[in-house]
Design a protein around this motif. Sequence first.
Motif, short mmCIF file in Angstrom:
data_model
loop_
_atom_site.label_atom_id
_atom_site.label_comp_id
_atom_site.label_asym_id
_atom_site.label_seq_id
_atom_site.Cartn_x
_atom_site.Cartn_y
_atom_site.Cartn_z
N GLN A 177 -1.05 3.49 -2.37
CA GLN A 177 -2.08 4.50 -1.66
C GLN A 177 -1.92 5.71 -2.37
OE1 GLN A 177 -1.03 4.51 2.21
NE2 GLN A 177 0.85 5.62 2.23
N TYR A 187 -14.93 5.65 3.36
CA TYR A 187 -16.07 4.99 2.92
C TYR A 187 -16.28 3.44 3.75
CZ TYR A 187 -14.96 7.61 -1.42
OH TYR A 187 -14.69 8.60 -2.40
N ALA A 213 -16.82 3.72 -6.35
CA ALA A 213 -16.63 3.40 -4.95
C ALA A 213 -17.96 3.74 -4.26
CB ALA A 213 -15.56 4.31 -4.51
N SER A 230 -3.54 10.26 -12.54
CA SER A 230 -4.90 10.02 -12.32
C SER A 230 -5.80 10.79 -13.35
CB SER A 230 -5.42 10.45 -10.97
OG SER A 230 -6.92 10.35 -10.83
N THR A 233 -9.89 8.28 1.33
CA THR A 233 -9.13 8.86 0.48
C THR A 233 -8.84 10.29 1.21
OG1 THR A 233 -11.15 9.70 -0.52
CG2 THR A 233 -10.19 7.81 -1.42
N THR A 248 -20.69 1.77 -1.27
CA THR A 248 -20.62 2.44 0.24
C THR A 248 -21.97 2.55 0.84
OG1 THR A 248 -18.59 3.32 -0.46
CG2 THR A 248 -19.69 4.22 1.59
N GLU A 273 -4.05 11.81 -4.63
CA GLU A 273 -4.93 11.48 -3.97
C GLU A 273 -4.54 10.11 -3.12
OE1 GLU A 273 -9.67 11.17 -4.27
OE2 GLU A 273 -8.63 9.71 -5.38
N ALA A 312 -14.96 7.45 -9.02
CA ALA A 312 -15.71 7.84 -7.74
C ALA A 312 -17.08 6.98 -7.36
CB ALA A 312 -15.91 9.16 -7.57
N THR A 358 -5.21 6.68 -0.97
CA THR A 358 -6.06 5.84 -0.65
C THR A 358 -5.58 4.84 0.74
OG1 THR A 358 -7.29 5.88 -3.03
CG2 THR A 358 -7.52 3.76 -1.29
N PHE A 396 -11.91 2.08 3.49
CA PHE A 396 -10.68 2.65 3.16
C PHE A 396 -11.19 4.44 3.33
CE2 PHE A 396 -13.18 2.32 -0.88
CZ PHE A 396 -13.07 3.36 -1.38
N ASN A 427 -5.94 2.34 3.35
CA ASN A 427 -6.80 1.25 4.04
C ASN A 427 -6.33 0.38 5.07
OD1 ASN A 427 -4.81 -0.51 2.89
ND2 ASN A 427 -5.91 -0.79 0.75
N THR A 468 0.81 -1.38 0.07
CA THR A 468 -0.20 0.16 0.07
C THR A 468 0.70 0.94 -0.28
OG1 THR A 468 0.03 0.32 2.33
CG2 THR A 468 -1.88 -1.07 1.38
#
Length: 282
Positions: free
Chosen positions: A84, A226, A106, A91, A232, A110, A239, A103, A241, A230, A243, A80
């Motif tokens: 991450q 979320y 995700a 992106s 963000t 959630t 960005e 997005a 992420t 995880f 977890n 990660t």
Amino acid sequence: MSAGGLGRLAVEALGVRLRDLRRDAGLTGRQLASACSWPPSKVTKIEYGRQTPSESDVRDWCIACGFPSEISDLIAALRTVDAQMVDWRRSLRSGTKLRQQAAVDAYEKTTLFRIWEPAVVPGLAQTPDYARGILRTVVDFHGVPDDVEDGVRARIDAQRVLTHGDRRFLLLLGQAALYTFVTDAGVMRDQLQRLLEVSRMPRVTLGVVPLAAPYTVPRNNAFTLYDNRFVTVATYTAELTLNQHHEIATYASAFDRLLHLAERGEGARSLIEAALNDLEEI
């Protein structure tokens, strides 16, 4: 803090966990290095986050310390460290639309959203014109392909999660976000009216942290939790992420403190209406 700084912190945190294993095993750094056929300096560099270990290093470390059960968890943490951080330019290299669609994926998975935005209105509550102003700034700042209109449509489409499915939303924003001037007064007026509407939606709790609220938690970076899967975190360059359990717990604790500071219900609406009244004087 920059994404690079956050990445270094992740490497340092991994080094601390490895150092704890060595100490629990009763080994000195030299003894561990000898068992792994490494120079002693390598152990020191790894423990203090100055060198990122390889997966093979982690395995050798755990076996030498007598903790093979820790291998899978520590390798997951190691993976990660790189995964991450997603550089914004990478992106957004094909524009904003694909990032908005990611997005949505995700969002669909959630059931509890906890969102903190210190300076702008959260994406789930944005009007099309406000979103257009935000995304145009993103395109300009990062120098990425201009597909703002596609990005706006994708962002607004993502807002269907507010009214579809059994989800709960805790949306917190700093009072400064009510005054961050995006585009023009007309856009801001519509956006603040939209916030009032969102504040009355079922399953939505909208809170505003006043400028005068005591400083009991850092408020620098926007972040979204979320569920407990995880989180963000947005920085200028990337960005993240996150977890790992301890990372999620830290951001959940920060959110709880922000929630405690926030005005909600009629209190939040009063702050929004005050910002609307101030707009009338412009």
